[in-house]
Design a protein around this motif. Structure first.
Motif, short mmCIF file in Angstrom:
data_model
loop_
_atom_site.label_atom_id
_atom_site.label_comp_id
_atom_site.label_asym_id
_atom_site.label_seq_id
_atom_site.Cartn_x
_atom_site.Cartn_y
_atom_site.Cartn_z
N VAL A 14 0.83 -1.21 0.00
CA VAL A 14 0.00 0.00 0.00
C VAL A 14 0.87 1.26 0.00
CG1 VAL A 14 -1.63 1.33 1.40
CG2 VAL A 14 -1.98 -1.12 1.07
N LYS A 15 1.99 1.21 0.69
CA LYS A 15 2.85 2.39 0.79
C LYS A 15 3.58 2.71 -0.51
CE LYS A 15 3.89 1.06 5.57
NZ LYS A 15 5.01 0.69 6.51
N TYR A 16 3.67 1.70 -1.39
CA TYR A 16 4.53 1.87 -2.56
C TYR A 16 3.80 1.74 -3.90
CZ TYR A 16 8.10 0.91 1.00
OH TYR A 16 8.89 0.93 2.13
N TYR A 17 2.47 1.53 -3.88
CA TYR A 17 1.81 1.19 -5.14
C TYR A 17 1.88 2.31 -6.17
CZ TYR A 17 -2.33 4.05 -4.06
OH TYR A 17 -3.17 5.09 -3.79
N GLU A 18 2.04 3.56 -5.72
CA GLU A 18 2.10 4.66 -6.69
C GLU A 18 3.45 4.71 -7.39
OE1 GLU A 18 1.12 8.25 -4.67
OE2 GLU A 18 -1.03 7.82 -4.61
N VAL A 19 4.51 4.32 -6.70
CA VAL A 19 5.84 4.39 -7.29
C VAL A 19 6.38 3.02 -7.69
CG1 VAL A 19 6.49 6.53 -6.13
CG2 VAL A 19 6.82 4.35 -4.96
N ASP A 20 5.80 1.94 -7.12
CA ASP A 20 6.24 0.58 -7.45
C ASP A 20 5.01 -0.33 -7.54
OD1 ASP A 20 7.67 -1.69 -7.94
OD2 ASP A 20 8.40 -1.95 -5.89
N PRO A 21 4.20 -0.16 -8.60
CA PRO A 21 2.97 -0.96 -8.72
C PRO A 21 3.24 -2.46 -8.87
CG PRO A 21 3.41 0.23 -10.76
CD PRO A 21 4.38 0.75 -9.74
N GLN A 22 4.45 -2.82 -9.28
CA GLN A 22 4.80 -4.23 -9.44
C GLN A 22 4.63 -4.99 -8.12
OE1 GLN A 22 5.70 -5.72 -12.17
NE2 GLN A 22 6.69 -7.64 -11.57
N TYR A 23 4.93 -4.33 -7.01
CA TYR A 23 4.86 -4.97 -5.71
C TYR A 23 3.43 -5.35 -5.35
CZ TYR A 23 6.09 -5.78 -0.80
OH TYR A 23 6.27 -6.34 0.44
N MET A 24 2.46 -4.56 -5.75
CA MET A 24 1.05 -4.88 -5.50
C MET A 24 0.48 -5.80 -6.56
SD MET A 24 -2.17 -2.31 -4.82
CE MET A 24 -1.68 -2.01 -3.13
N LEU A 25 0.97 -5.68 -7.77
CA LEU A 25 0.41 -6.45 -8.88
C LEU A 25 0.67 -7.95 -8.73
CD1 LEU A 25 -1.00 -6.19 -11.65
CD2 LEU A 25 1.26 -6.06 -12.69
N VAL A 26 1.85 -8.34 -8.25
CA VAL A 26 2.21 -9.76 -8.19
C VAL A 26 1.32 -10.54 -7.23
CG1 VAL A 26 4.03 -11.37 -7.55
CG2 VAL A 26 4.58 -9.39 -8.96
N PRO A 27 1.20 -10.15 -5.94
CA PRO A 27 0.29 -10.91 -5.06
C PRO A 27 -1.17 -10.75 -5.45
CG PRO A 27 1.13 -8.97 -3.93
CD PRO A 27 1.89 -9.08 -5.20
N GLY A 28 -1.53 -9.58 -6.01
CA GLY A 28 -2.91 -9.40 -6.45
C GLY A 28 -3.29 -10.36 -7.56
N LEU A 29 -2.40 -10.56 -8.52
CA LEU A 29 -2.66 -11.51 -9.59
C LEU A 29 -2.69 -12.95 -9.07
CD1 LEU A 29 -0.58 -10.17 -12.63
CD2 LEU A 29 -3.06 -10.35 -12.43
N ALA A 30 -1.85 -13.25 -8.10
CA ALA A 30 -1.86 -14.60 -7.51
C ALA A 30 -3.22 -14.90 -6.88
CB ALA A 30 -0.74 -14.73 -6.48
N ILE A 31 -3.76 -13.96 -6.14
CA ILE A 31 -5.08 -14.14 -5.54
C ILE A 31 -6.15 -14.24 -6.61
CG2 ILE A 31 -6.82 -13.08 -4.04
CD1 ILE A 31 -4.53 -11.81 -2.46
#
Length: 333
Positions: free
Chosen positions: A292-309
């Motif tokens: 959550v703290k990094y999704y604006e500058v590093d969306p990859q970090y949120m995208l990977v677990p989100g796609l897994a779910i």
């Protein structure tokens, strides 16, 4: 003219034997209900795709530790050399993706995302399967007893279901999980967190299974085979476990398959809120919480677990829909 007539007569006499031999060599085989359901399921290409993905996910979750060792990955190993000290973000594009780190690394610590996704897969599936088994066990027993005995037994169990369904489940789960974080029942750490999640999710979700089983039991108890069992002197427990439960396997399997993705989302939600699986243990919900703290500058970090779910939940839903269509004898496919 005589020879042709005799030849024709011999052929006419031999013909029935040839026909009988053909019939014996190609016996007509009946199809069981299970085989019919399997054929119907195999025709559903979408459900087959979901089943293949589910099998792969289970295999990956079961072999996550050997896969990490084979690939030389460690979900908890920091790689500060891959992190920009000024921004605490991964160096390079796309969250630090490279040959050594195909999905990139997480900000601040530089831990491999592929390893953490693999590590989080078995956590999510263990909680989902464990909670589903608990819900199915309690819901099946309560539902079949309520539907078969009816009367006061049905009234008491039905009101109990209403009470459980009236609970604010998410708030209650947060309160219980948060209060047991330190230790309970001789358990600490990851075993405690897994046990609490399985209990909270499974115990408070059984009324959904109970209602389905109760409705099916109310219909089955009026069937001829139940009357025949009563006429032969069979008592309640025998009818419940030998006559009714085998005929409830289809609905139970279908709803269990649809309940698993809901439990995966529930576990991810609790871990996202900070009362589920605790760091440094990897979990998909926990990874989303940290992203959550990094999704604006590093969306990859949120995208990977989100796609897994997303992929896991979608695959289980497709499998459940396919099983429902295959096991329904009135289905059109």
């Amino acid at each position: 003219m005589t020879a042709p007539i005799e030849t024709t007569g011999a052929a006419a006499q031999a013909q029935p034997e040839a026909v009988l031999e053909g019939v014996e060599s190609k016996r007509i085989e009946g199809r069981s209900l299970g085989r019919i359901a399997l054929l119907r399921f195999r025709r559903d290409k979408v459900a087959m795709a979901g089943a293949i993905v589910v099998i792969l996910l289970i295999a990956v979750a079961a072999l996550s530790r050997p896969l990490q060792a084979l690939l030389g990955l460690d979900p908890d190993s920091p790689n500060q050399s891959l992190i920009d000290p000024n921004t605490t973000l991964p160096k390079g594009d796309l969250g630090g993706m490279s040959g050594d780190h195909p999905l990139g690394v997480d900000p601040k610590f530089g831990r491999d995302l592929l390893a953490r996704v693999l590590e989080g897969s078995w956590v999510s599936l263990i909680v989902a399967f464990g909670a589903t088994l608990l819900s199915v066990a309690i819901g099946t027993v309560m539902g079949v007893v309520a539907g078969f005995y009816r009367g006061r037994v049905d009234a008491v169990i039905s009101r109990l279901m209403d009470v459980f369904l009236a609970f604010p489940l998410l708030l209650f789960a947060i309160a219980i999980s948060a209060s047991l974080q330190g230790g309970a029942f001789g358990l600490t750490g990851l075993p405690l967190h897994l046990s609490v999640l399985i209990f909270v999710i499974g115990f408070f979700n059984w009324p959904y299974m109970g209602r389905i089983v109760r409705a099916q039991t109310l219909s089955l108890r009026e069937r001829e085979f139940v009357d025949a069992a009563r006429g032969m002197g069979a008592r309640g427990p025998f009818i419940l476990f030998r006559e009714l439960l085998p005929n409830l396997v289809g609905p139970i399997v279908v709803y269990s398959t649809l309940l698993i993705p809901s439990n995966i989302l529930f576990e991810a939600a609790l871990s996202f809120l900070g009362v589920g699986i605790q760091p440094p243990q990897a979990s998909w919900g926990g990874m989303l919480n940290q992203a959550v703290k990094y999704y604006e500058v590093d969306p990859q970090y949120m995208l990977v677990p989100g796609l897994a779910i997303f992929v896991t939940v979608l695959a289980f839903n497709l499998l459940g829909d396919g099983l429902r269509d295959a096991l329904d004898p009135r289905g059109g496919r």
